[in-house]
Structures are given as C-alpha cells and as structure tokens.
Enzyme design. Structure first.
Site, PDB file in Angstrom:
ATOM      1  N   ASP A 459      23.996  54.372  31.795  1.00  0.00           N
ATOM      2  CA  ASP A 459      24.630  53.237  32.443  1.00  0.00           C
ATOM      3  C   ASP A 459      25.198  52.328  31.350  1.00  0.00           C
ATOM      4  O   ASP A 459      24.442  51.743  30.571  1.00  0.00           O
ATOM      5  CB  ASP A 459      23.587  52.495  33.285  1.00  0.00           C
ATOM      6  N   HIS A 460      26.521  52.197  31.307  1.00  0.00           N
ATOM      7  CA  HIS A 460      27.164  51.446  30.234  1.00  0.00           C
ATOM      8  C   HIS A 460      26.903  49.945  30.333  1.00  0.00           C
ATOM      9  O   HIS A 460      27.225  49.187  29.409  1.00  0.00           O
ATOM     10  CB  HIS A 460      28.671  51.706  30.240  1.00  0.00           C
TER      11      HIS A 460
END
Length: 489
Positions: A459-460
């Site tokens: 998850d950026h």
C-alpha cells in the site's frame, strides 16, 4: 403451558452478520441438552457447529438447509425440560398449580436451571454461557401466534430492542471494550466506516449507532434522489435455473452458481482492496540454493522435524517486518471535531502472519498469531496445523481474520510470479514463486542454481518504494545467506 425459549443465531465473530444453514443436527421433538450441537452453519470464513444454550424438547426449527440466516434472528425454539409436567399438574389456566412430584424429569429440570445459572463455559465467538464470568445470560419466552400459526414466533419491537442489547456484547476485533450490535456493524459496512478507528461514546467505549452515523459523510440530497432507485434494480436476482440463452453473448446457459459463503467474502474483500488501496508491486529473482541445501542437511540429521522452506521464509519475513514495521500496519478512518474524516496509520506490537491456503471451499487466509516470536520449527508446526484446520472447514474466525501481513506461496501452482491483491485491511503481501533450476552467475562464472521470484505488493499510502525495496531485499538476502541470518535471529 410453558412457552418455548427462542435461541437467536449468535454473533459468529469478526463482523459476520449472516450465515448459511448447512444442515440441522436435531429434529422437532428431539430431547436436547445444554451445549449440544444443533446445527451446522457456514459463514464467509468457516463451518461452525452451533450449540444450544437450552435443554428441553425441540419445538420449532427456524430455517431450511441452504437458507441464509441473519445474526440475531430466531434459529431454534426449545420447550424447557419439565414444562409438560408442570402444565399437566395445573387443572386450569386460572388455577393454582399443584406441586410437581419428584421425578427424573423434575430432577432434569432442576439440573437445567442450575446449568442456566452456572453456565457450561462453552463459547462460540461472541456468544456462550457465562461460565464463571459473573454475567447472567438473559433468556426470554417469545409470544406465540394463535390458530393455524401457533408454531410461528412473533417478535415485538420491545423484544427486538432487548435482543439488540444482547447482541451488543459482540466484541470488535482488536478493541477490548468496544462492543457493537450486528445492526450497527451492518450500517458501518454499508457506508464504508472502519469500526476499528471509531471511539465509542457508550459505556466502556461501546460503539453506538450515533457514532457510526457521525462518521458517515452525508450525501447531497440531489445525489440521493438520483441514486435511490438504483440498489433495487441492481439487486434483482437472475433466474436460478440453468437453460435459456445469454442476452449478451447469444450463447446457451449451462448453469448458474450463487456467489455466497467464502467466494462472496473473497469477492467483496478483493473488490474493496482494489478500490481503496493505491497498490504498487516490486519483485526480485533470488538464488535459493543455499536455503535448499541448508534444509537438505537438516533433513538428513532429523528427517521428521525439519521445517519446510515456507517456514524458513516466514521466519525471514517476520524479521524483515521488525526491521521495516511500516509494512506491518493498517490504515483506519478517523473523525475530527468538525465532523470531517481523516486517516491514521496504526502500528502493531507483534506480527500475525497470514498465509494463503487453497481449499475446496476457496482461498482461505489463516494467520499465525505472534509469528515473530516463533522459531522456524514452531512456524512450520503452526502452518501445518492451520492448513489442516481450514481444509476441514473448522477454522475459527479468530484464526482467519486477524492477520497483519500475508505470505502467499503460489509456487505450489507451478507459476513464477503474480501481482497479488492485498488482503484488506492489511498493507502488504509477499508472494513466493516456484523454485527451479536456472542459469545464474556465481563469482563471475555461469552456474545452474535454484532460483525463485519474490513479489511484494504494498500500500503506497503507508510507505514509499525505498521501504518496500528494503524489506524485499532483506528477505531475498536472508534466503541467499540463510546461515548468517538465522544466527542473528
């Protein structure tokens, strides 16, 4: 005549609000005891045997096999032990009942009452007899319909409210004091509210309906007017029978399979993951020759207690998550004083390592609790145990829904790599491909080595490529040099 006690389908844990009735284990007229299994139900996570909190005679079975039941709805009605004797001892409805003679039935009734007071201690997730907790379980006798509908149970608004109070003892995973009813959970789910991030305004931090309503951002009236009719149209079911012609393709229809149970849960979770998480993927090829040789050497000296390769990799993953804790978090939605919403990253003290397991019921992701505190041998034993449990359909919601990071060994399917979908609400998943012989440069010379591919999807929002790359490189280096890394663990 004493009226039957109605047992409602209890909360099954982890926010589940419904279950499919697989089959009954009792029939109308059967004598049952406290905690005797009465039905098998299938949730989105596992198969569960539901025990009865009452002893007596089965009066009504509320539901047919294959039917989906909501949590909090009637499951079974039981006429308590001794009800028939007490009824026959009374000459009329208005007369004073005579003293019941001493009999095995009367003794059984007294035993039942004592069990009611003390509790058996058997607990289903979110439900159970008190068993030493000092909390009395509330029961009620429902109203009975008259005439031809005498067997049906009618629940008044007051009784529904009372039932909701019982269901409000349901625990929110990860929050000891915050308890909510399935009705509140469903409202939160339908509006995308993360209950883990709410601060309850009720007693002991209880999450109330008003808390969820405050976290829901109101939609513009015009938008509501336009979209209101759509859910009814979208939810119209297709014909359940096979046959006919598909209007889009023009091909004949050979069958229809309802999306429910595990498949329904997987579909919903994967859709939510893809719609909410801005994911990114990094990967690297790894020379696993040293790890394969290490395990082969251990197997020669102790063939019956040698951990599998996945257990070693799991050990490296937990060590990597300690070094890069950003990947062992989750994002929750929070509210502010102005009624707006925000987000925060929640970090954990420990790692619950999930791993993907293919079963006849679909893809399941059990998790090894506190995996960072286990050795490779202990991880191997727990992975094997959980794999067997999920394949038998007997895993508990706690074993299936509390992971903080997932390890996926898709090499067993004979593939090299995959851009996996993150198991929401986690923020990362590491995939391991098959280990095969490949040409590899070693000390400037070409050699045949055991090579695998690691793929990390993350998850950026919680970290950047540097953190993700650092974690992936750490695990890769541990696989390539397992001896030195294991010595430091």
């Amino acid at each position: 005549m004493s009226e039957p006690k109605v047992f409602l389908l209890p909360d099954l844990g982890e926010g589940l609000t419904e279950a499919e009735l697989v089959n009954w284990l009792v029939a109308v007229g059967d004598e049952i005891r406290v905690d005797q299994p009465i039905a098998e139900v299938e949730t989105a996570k596992s198969m569960v045997e539901v025990p009865s909190p009452y002893a007596g005679t089965v009066a009504v079975l509320h539901g047919e096999p294959g039917q989906t039941l909501d949590v909090g709805k009637p499951l079974i009605s039981v006429t308590p032990v001794g009800a028939a004797e007490s009824t026959s001892a009374s000459p009329s409805a208005g007369g004073a009942p005579a003293a019941a003679p001493s009999s095995p039935a009367a003794e059984a009734a007294e035993t039942y009452r004592e069990e009611e007071k003390a509790g058996s201690g058997n607990v289903l997730i979110g439900y159970g007899t008190p068993g030493g907790h000092g909390v009395a379980r509330r029961t009620r006798a429902p109203k009975r319909a008259s005439g031809a509908d005498a067997g049906a149970v009618q629940v008044s608004e007051a009784e529904k409210a009372a039932d909701e109070l019982i269901l409000m003892r349901t625990r929110v995973p990860g929050k000891l004091g915050a308890v909510i009813s399935p009705l509140v959970r469903r409202m939160a789910r339908d509006h995308g509210v993360d209950l883990g991030g709410l601060q309850g305004s009720g007693t002991s931090g209880m999450i109330m309906r008003r808390d969820v309503e405050a976290a829901i951002k109101p939609e513009p009236a015009a938008s509501q007017a336009v979209t209101a009719p759509q859910p009814a149209a979208a939810s119209a079911p297709e014909p359940s029978s096979a046959g006919g012609t598909d209007s889009r393709t023009g091909l004949g229809i050979t069958g229809r399979t309802p999306v429910r149970g595990v498949r329904k849960a997987v579909a919903a979770n994967m859709s939510r993951s893809r719609s909410e998480i801005p994911e990114a993927t990094v990967w690297v090829d790894v020379d696993a020759t040293a790890l394969v040789e290490l395990r082969a050497g251990l197997k020669k000296s102790d063939p019956h207690h040698t951990p599998g390769l996945l257990a070693f990799i799991a050990r490296f993953v937990t060590a990597g998550l300690r070094k890069y804790p950003e990947l062992n978090t989750r994002i929750v939605t929070t509210g502010d004083a102005d009624g707006g919403t925000g987000q925060e990253i929640v970090a954990f003290d420990g790692v619950n390592l999930g791993f993907a397991a293919q079963t006849d019921r679909g893809l399941m992701v059990p998790s090894v609790r506190n995996a960072d505190k286990l050795s490779a041998r202990e991880l191997d034993a727990e992975i094997r145990r959980l794999t067997a449990v999920v394949r038998e359909g007997k895993a508990t919601p706690a074993e299936l829904g509390r992971g903080t990071f997932t390890l996926n060994n898709y090499g067993v399917f004979g593939v090299d790599g995959s851009a996996a979908i993150i198991n929401h609400p986690e923020v990362g998943i590491l995939g391991v491909g098959r280990i095969i012989d490949k040409p590899w440069v070693v000390n400037g010379e070409l050699a045949v080595r055991k090579v695998t591919e690691l793929t990390l999807t993350f998850d950026h929002r919680v970290c950047d490529g540097g953190t993700a790359g650092g974690f992936l490189r750490y695990v890769a280096d541990a696989i390539e040099n397992p001896g030195s890394v294991l010595a430091d663990l």
